[in-house]
Scaffold this active site. Structure first.
Site, PDB file in Angstrom:
ATOM      1  CD  GLN A   7      -2.817   1.191   2.516  1.00 20.29           C
ATOM      2  OE1 GLN A   7      -1.903   1.419   3.540  1.00 20.29           O
ATOM      3  NE2 GLN A   7      -4.051   0.899   2.374  1.00 20.29           N
ATOM      4  N   GLY A   8       0.761   2.298  -0.936  1.00 20.09           N
ATOM      5  CA  GLY A   8       1.174   3.735  -1.303  1.00 20.09           C
ATOM      6  C   GLY A   8       0.699   4.527  -0.693  1.00 20.09           C
TER       7      GLY A   8
ATOM      8  CB  SER B 199       1.493   6.861   5.087  1.00 16.39           C
ATOM      9  OG  SER B 199       0.514   6.447   6.157  1.00 16.39           O
TER      10      SER B 199
ATOM     11  CB  SER C  48       3.046  -3.535   5.075  1.00 14.36           C
ATOM     12  OG  SER C  48       3.216  -2.917   6.832  1.00 14.36           O
TER      13      SER C  48
ATOM     14  CD  GLU D 207      -6.682  -0.043   7.633  1.00 11.64           C
ATOM     15  OE1 GLU D 207      -5.720  -0.667   7.252  1.00 11.64           O
ATOM     16  OE2 GLU D 207      -7.121   1.365   7.694  1.00 11.64           O
TER      17      GLU D 207
END
Lengths: 294, 384
Positions: free
Chosen positions: B128-129, B131, B163, B246
């Site tokens: 996941q890109g 932040s 992550s 989420e």
């Protein structure tokens, strides 16, 4: 699994709320503070509405519903700060004549205290040598007794339901105030310090709600113990935070916040103590098969 | 109000238990935390087993290749896999819980056909890109920019807390496609291949000593326009869909796990004599009440989403606020059960205690969650 209110349960809750708004709104509440007498007419009306006979089988003239419905009714009672020995009279339905219909007022010894002793027609438990107290809750007369009665799980659950209703109400009162009271040129609810107090109140309410409703479904003593701990916390801290949000106004006799706080303190003393509940729940952890079965 | 399960749900549970009992003993040994290729292979292998047994993408809609299971069946799946000690979702987390559901909800037919099956079959890993160093809680302030060049976007910037970046095939990437628009309105959602030229991954060590996540630097990375999911500049809305997934059922298995840990703590305290410490014993009792209540709140939220057609509500914020705190309280209690041994990194629970510190930060800090609860549930005014 459908762990949500049924349509009938929603209707029941709305009906009890409507009755209490009509018969025990703010005006009657404040009148009761000035003259703490039990309103016998209201008691009979509660009886007619089935508040006391809710769990009594229909064959015995009751409504024939279960603990979940009783919990919803008592949640509304807690929300309205309804006065009188509600739990004791509800538990006496079918056992004490006139309790189910609200013609009798039944009080009961709980621990070393008894509420509404002088107003009661029937008192369950030994009240020999009962001594009156100057009750911290202006809406609940109290006596001290020397022979304690053992705690009753159903009484504890209905008390937890009242605490839940009170906690939800204090959260609402705080939010209403935070939206309308202006300081520094804006509603105080726009400030994060106040916002976060209100959020935490709601979190405590929702966590307690899950625990109280589940205990009503399972009637498991450990579920009830957990529900009691969480509902006490939600009601006591909720009233305290509500008072804080109201500032100086919250510290006045005129405000209703202290009535919620004092009643929450009183209810937290009913039934088993927090220490006893925690001990029972600790013991459960080392039992053969810990945790709820559902 | 009903906590009992239907015959179909019980049947589902029984079949799942049977399958878990059959396959779990044959699993290879767990790889060490820093062996990323090993972790990738292990997690994808588990996903493949789920796929072959018909348990992959349980909660995904049937037209996205999922089983279209009810939220209650999904709850049972998460509960039973945790109880049986099955592997965690691990490297499949973003694919199964973020990117996949987002593509299922917002992607074109081609995009769904390209990206969803490999996630379900355990063939591709997503990261996941979202932040950035200067866009954490204020995610919409992100600055990684994408300019159009023919059929490509040319992307430059940097991402953080990514992550599984070392072993990911794809990245769900938020980029700024319109620098002049208000910050929420100039963002787009791209699927970026992690082997594209111009990507540098630099692992970050957590305070627990492991490399759970990484920084990702993007220098003129070319991403086909065809990899954009949703309209250009509509990425914020697309992302909110993702975040609601989420906060939905992401923690179900963890509540079950916490309850198991609590039992272990009590037995350890019995063994080492700390059980006689009355305040500590009562704290464990109160934690039992806490985690029972969190389980009930989970059942409540799942039933609610079942009634509303599978849409997770803002109730997830309420749950996350309380759960993240409770998890930290649990491991603080573990430290008091252990006494001085809690300072030994080889003691049980010490690393878990360190890891628990992230829970009030990751996926929306508690402070942000309180704002969400106050503004979206309680209706308090937005602060400036």
């Amino acid at each position: 699994m459908d762990f949500q209110l049924t349509d009938d349960q929603r209707a029941l809750r709305a009906g009890v709320r409507e009755l209490l708004v009509r018969r025990f709104g703010r005006e009657q509440l404040r009148a009761a503070v000035d003259a703490p007498e039990l309103d016998r007419a209201l008691w009979r009306e509660l009886g007619e509405a089935g508040f006391f006979a809710l769990r009594l089988p229909e064959a015995q003239g009751g409504v024939g519903l279960g603990l979940p419905e009783a919990v919803l009714a008592f949640e509304e009672a807690g929300r309205a700060l309804l006065t009188g020995p509600l739990v004791a009279t509800h538990l006496a339905a079918g056992e004490v004549p006139g309790a189910a219909t609200g013609e009798s007022v039944v009080a009961a010894v709980d621990g070393t205290l008894v509420e509404w002793l002088d107003e009661a027609d029937v008192v369950r438990g030994d009240v020999t040598g009962a001594v009156p107290m100057r009750s911290a809750d202006p809406l609940t007369p109290l006596h001290r007794v020397s022979r304690p009665a053992p705690p009753d799980p159903v009484a504890a659950l209905l008390t937890a339901a009242e605490q839940l209703g009170s906690a939800a109400r204090t959260c609402e009162l705080a939010v209403q105030h935070a939206r309308t009271r202006e300081q520094f040129g804006q509603p105080i609810g726009a400030f994060q310090a106040v916002k976060h107090l209100c959020s935490e109140m709601l979190v405590r309410v929702e966590v307690a709600r899950g625990a109280v409703y589940a205990a009503a479904v399972t009637a498991d003593p450990l579920d009830i113990a957990a529900a009691g701990l969480l509902a006490d916390e939600a009601a006591e801290l909720g009233a305290r935070d509500c008072l804080q949000v109201h500032g100086g106004m919250g510290f006045t006799w005129e405000s209703d916040v202290h009535l919620h706080l004092k009643r929450a303190w009183l209810r937290a003393r009913r039934g088993q103590s927090a220490a006893e509940a925690e001990e029972a729940l600790a013991e459960d952890l080392v039992a053969a098969a810990p945790g709820p079965r559902t | 109000m009903d906590l009992s399960y239907t015959p179909e749900e019980e049947e589902f549970r029984a079949r799942l238990r049977e399958w878990l009992a059959k396959v779990l003993p044959g699993l290879p040994p767990k790889p060490s935390p820093d062996d990323w290729p090993g972790r990738r292979a292990y997690d994808l292998g588990w996903q493949r087993m789920l796929y072959d047994a018909g348990y992959a993408g349980l909660h995904w809609p049937a037209d996205a290749g999922g089983r279209g299971a009810t939220p209650t069946q999904h709850l049972i799946f998460l509960e039973e896999t945790e109880k049986a000690g099955a592997p965690y979702v691990g490297a499949n987390f973003v694919g199964l819980l973020h990117a996949g559901p987002t593509i299922a909800a917002e992607g074109s037919a081609e995009q769904r056909a390209r990206w969803l099956p490999p996630v379900l079959r355990g063939e591709e890993v997503w990261c996941q890109g979202f932040s950035e160093p200067d866009a954490g809680s204020d995610l919409a302030a992100l600055r990684t920019r994408a300019r159009r060049d023919g059929d490509d976007y040319v992307v430059s910037g940097s991402k953080i807390w990514t992550s599984h970046a070392e072993v990911a095939d794809w990245c769900e990437l938020l980029v700024r496609t319109d620098a002049k628009a208000p910050k929420h309105r100039g963002i787009s959602w791209l699927a970026m291949p992690m082997d594209a030229p111009g990507i540098t991954v630099r692992p970050l060590r957590t305070l627990a000593g492991s490399t759970e996540f990484a920084e990702v630097f993007l220098d003129e990375v070319r991403v086909p326009v065809a990899n954009r999911v949703g309209e250009e500049n509509d990425g914020w809305r697309v992302t909110m869909v993702t975040l609601s997934f989420e906060r939905g059922t992401a923690f179900v298995g963890e509540v079950v796990a916490c309850r198991r840990v609590l039992g272990e703590l009590a037995r350890e305290a019995r063994k080492n004599g700390r059980w006689d410490d009355v305040p500590l014993r009562r704290r464990l009792g109160r934690l039992n009440a806490e985690f029972r209540a969190l389980w009930r709140l989970t059942q409540w939220n799942v039933s609610e989403s079942e009634r509303s057609g599978g849409v997770p509500g803002v109730g997830g914020s309420v749950f996350k606020l309380r759960y993240s705190r409770a998890r930290q309280d649990l491991y603080d209690a573990a430290a008091d059960v252990l006494g001085p041994e809690a300072l030994d990194l080889d003691s049980p629970w010490t690393l878990d205690r360190l890891s628990s510190l992230s829970y009030t930060i990751a996926a929306g800090t508690s402070q942000i969650q309180r704002n969400i609860v106050a503004e979206r549930i309680l209706g308090l005014p937005k602060g400036r």
